[in-house]
Design a protein around this motif. Structure first.
Motif, PDB file in Angstrom:
ATOM      1  N   PHE A 244       0.537  -1.122  -0.269  1.00  0.00           N
ATOM      2  CA  PHE A 244       0.003   0.128  -0.393  1.00  0.00           C
ATOM      3  C   PHE A 244       0.825   1.143  -0.136  1.00  0.00           C
ATOM      4  O   PHE A 244       0.386   2.211  -0.664  1.00  0.00           O
ATOM      5  N   ASP A 245       2.223   1.602   0.742  1.00  0.00           N
ATOM      6  CA  ASP A 245       3.231   2.522   1.268  1.00  0.00           C
ATOM      7  C   ASP A 245       3.018   2.670  -0.545  1.00  0.00           C
ATOM      8  O   ASP A 245       3.322   4.145  -1.136  1.00  0.00           O
ATOM      9  N   ASP A 246       3.660   1.672  -1.665  1.00  0.00           N
ATOM     10  CA  ASP A 246       4.445   1.846  -3.278  1.00  0.00           C
ATOM     11  C   ASP A 246       3.175   2.290  -3.822  1.00  0.00           C
ATOM     12  O   ASP A 246       2.886   3.260  -4.878  1.00  0.00           O
ATOM     13  N   LEU A 247       2.016   2.156  -3.856  1.00  0.00           N
ATOM     14  CA  LEU A 247       0.918   2.747  -4.474  1.00  0.00           C
ATOM     15  C   LEU A 247       0.217   4.128  -4.098  1.00  0.00           C
ATOM     16  O   LEU A 247      -0.576   4.621  -4.291  1.00  0.00           O
ATOM     17  N   GLY A 248       0.493   4.384  -2.760  1.00  0.00           N
ATOM     18  CA  GLY A 248       0.550   5.809  -2.343  1.00  0.00           C
ATOM     19  C   GLY A 248      -0.977   5.667  -1.003  1.00  0.00           C
ATOM     20  O   GLY A 248      -1.545   6.912  -0.954  1.00  0.00           O
ATOM     21  N   ILE A 249      -1.113   4.134  -0.655  1.00  0.00           N
ATOM     22  CA  ILE A 249      -2.062   4.347   0.154  1.00  0.00           C
ATOM     23  C   ILE A 249      -1.681   3.705   1.817  1.00  0.00           C
ATOM     24  O   ILE A 249      -2.792   2.902   2.132  1.00  0.00           O
ATOM     25  N   PRO A 250      -0.472   4.504   2.126  1.00  0.00           N
ATOM     26  CA  PRO A 250      -0.250   3.617   3.228  1.00  0.00           C
ATOM     27  C   PRO A 250      -1.087   3.177   4.315  1.00  0.00           C
ATOM     28  O   PRO A 250      -1.130   3.003   5.299  1.00  0.00           O
ATOM     29  N   ASP A 251      -2.389   4.670   4.705  1.00  0.00           N
ATOM     30  CA  ASP A 251      -3.460   4.685   5.736  1.00  0.00           C
ATOM     31  C   ASP A 251      -4.926   4.394   4.840  1.00  0.00           C
ATOM     32  O   ASP A 251      -5.736   4.209   5.542  1.00  0.00           O
ATOM     33  N   ALA A 252      -4.477   3.501   4.288  1.00  0.00           N
ATOM     34  CA  ALA A 252      -6.434   2.666   3.356  1.00  0.00           C
ATOM     35  C   ALA A 252      -6.590   2.010   4.936  1.00  0.00           C
ATOM     36  O   ALA A 252      -6.218   1.134   5.529  1.00  0.00           O
TER      37      ALA A 252
END
Length: 374
Positions: A244-252
């Protein structure tokens, strides 16, 4: 490519009533050109300036909203009449585009395999059965990228156009396009389309979200751990997203991921050789992120271990006055206890896992076996 842009460009061309429409640029430009040509029943020539997708050879356009959220696909009665690829230009494009193209193209074989197993129709006219040629082309696409992708990235980063760069460009555009047109999409593209409901992911390149979707599809299918490991290794080496970090959504949040899973159900999960539900997709997304994070943690741990070993080995070579009084074992390396990544397997790798039994997974001997070349 948006409906608004298609209508705008169609209006601009009205006075010309064109016989030929030429699209020069990236994926959005090419898809817009194909739609405008279709509106005038004109021939279409595609001249890509990046190798980031298989759009050049495809007989369809992917439609998004202005905000980047996926809307659907517009299919045409024919593929582009001519595709011109200048590999010198493509090799000098920003490297992110070439890598994203690898991510998109690597979905071709797993998705073709799913469609073959379920006997789903392809994208040729109203849909036909996949051919032997389709399967062969999809495998060639997969093998080319896994064996030459790292070398191609290194060369393109220097602005070089080597044989490996040319082969990967061909795989990203022609081989992938032929494979998808004659095979169809599946779980990987379902995730790529569903994940655009999250704003940060709507800004990513198509091939980047497709790449993460491949991991999810394979987990949902209960693919062998070695197949997953091979892709995680490659993604980490070239810079495709695995977390998710790589996708830009670390706080999903859980709600975010459930929304992605629900939205993805409107795409291509129905071509999998077993019934897929939103909970299975949610589990697959979460597991793909978990495996990616664990692998990154293991890599960091290996780095710390190597630094510790370097420090200890340096202590062995200190002057005798510094080492006086230490035992002969003081600088010895502790046993490693095996490879840090050993045992990295997800639950679906168990032979008795129900999804593995349902998936109709192709035996390992029938998957393309590749050895990466550096």
């Amino acid at each position: 490519c948006t409906e608004e842009e298609i209508l705008r460009c169609t209006g601009l061309a009205k006075a010309l009533n064109p016989d030929v429409v030429v699209g020069i640029g990236g994926g959005k430009t090419m898809d817009t050109a194909k739609a405008v040509a279709d509106n005038y029943n004109a021939a279409v020539i595609i001249v890509p300036t990046t190798a980031s997708t298989d759009a050049p050879a495809m007989g369809l356009s992917v439609i998004y909203t202005a905000a980047g959220e996926h809307v659907g696909a517009r299919h045409y009665k024919k593929n582009p009449d001519l595709v011109l690829l200048d590999t010198d230009i493509l090799a000098k494009a920003p490297i992110r585009f070439l890598v994203a193209g690898m991510g998109d193209a690597l979905s071709t074989y797993p998705e073709c395999r799913a469609n073959v197993q379920s006997a789903s129709p392809n994208y040729v006219n109203s849909g036909y059965h996949q051919t032997i040629a389709c399967i062969a082309v999809s495998k060639a696409c997969h093998e080319t990228i896994l064996t030459k992708g790292v070398s191609a990235k290194l060369a393109a980063e220097q602005g070089l156009c080597t044989k490996d760069v040319e082969d990967v460009i061909e795989a990203n555009t022609l081989l992938s396009g032929l494979g998808v047109q004659n095979g169809s999409c599946a779980g990987a593209h379902s995730i790529a389309e569903g994940i655009t409901v999250l704003e940060p992911c709507a800004k990513l390149l198509h091939g980047e979200v497709v790449a993460f979707g491949i991991l999810v599809q394979l987990i949902v299918e209960g693919a062998p751990a070695e197949e997953l490991d091979e892709l995680y290794d490659f993604f980490e080496e070239v810079g495709l997203p695995t977390t998710f970090d790589d996708l830009g959504i670390p706080d999903a949040t859980e709600a975010d991921i459930r929304k992605v899973a629900e939205t993805s159900m409107h795409s291509y999960w129905d071509v999998e050789p077993f019934a897929v539900n939103p909970q299975m997709v949610f589990d697959g997304i979460m597991m793909a992120n978990t495996l990616g994070k664990r692998r990154k943690g293991l890599e960091a741990g290996r780095g710390r271990t190597e630094r510790k070993r370097t420090h200890e080995s340096h202590s062995i070579h200190r002057p005798p006055a510094v080492c006086r009084g230490r035992s002969a074992q003081a600088g010895a390396r502790p046993p490693s206890g095996g490879h840090p990544g050993q045992g990295l397997r997800h639950l679906q790798d168990r032979p008795d896992h129900p999804r593995r039994k349902l998936s109709g997974q192709v035996p390992p001997g029938e998957r393309p076996r590749v050895r990466r070349r550096h």
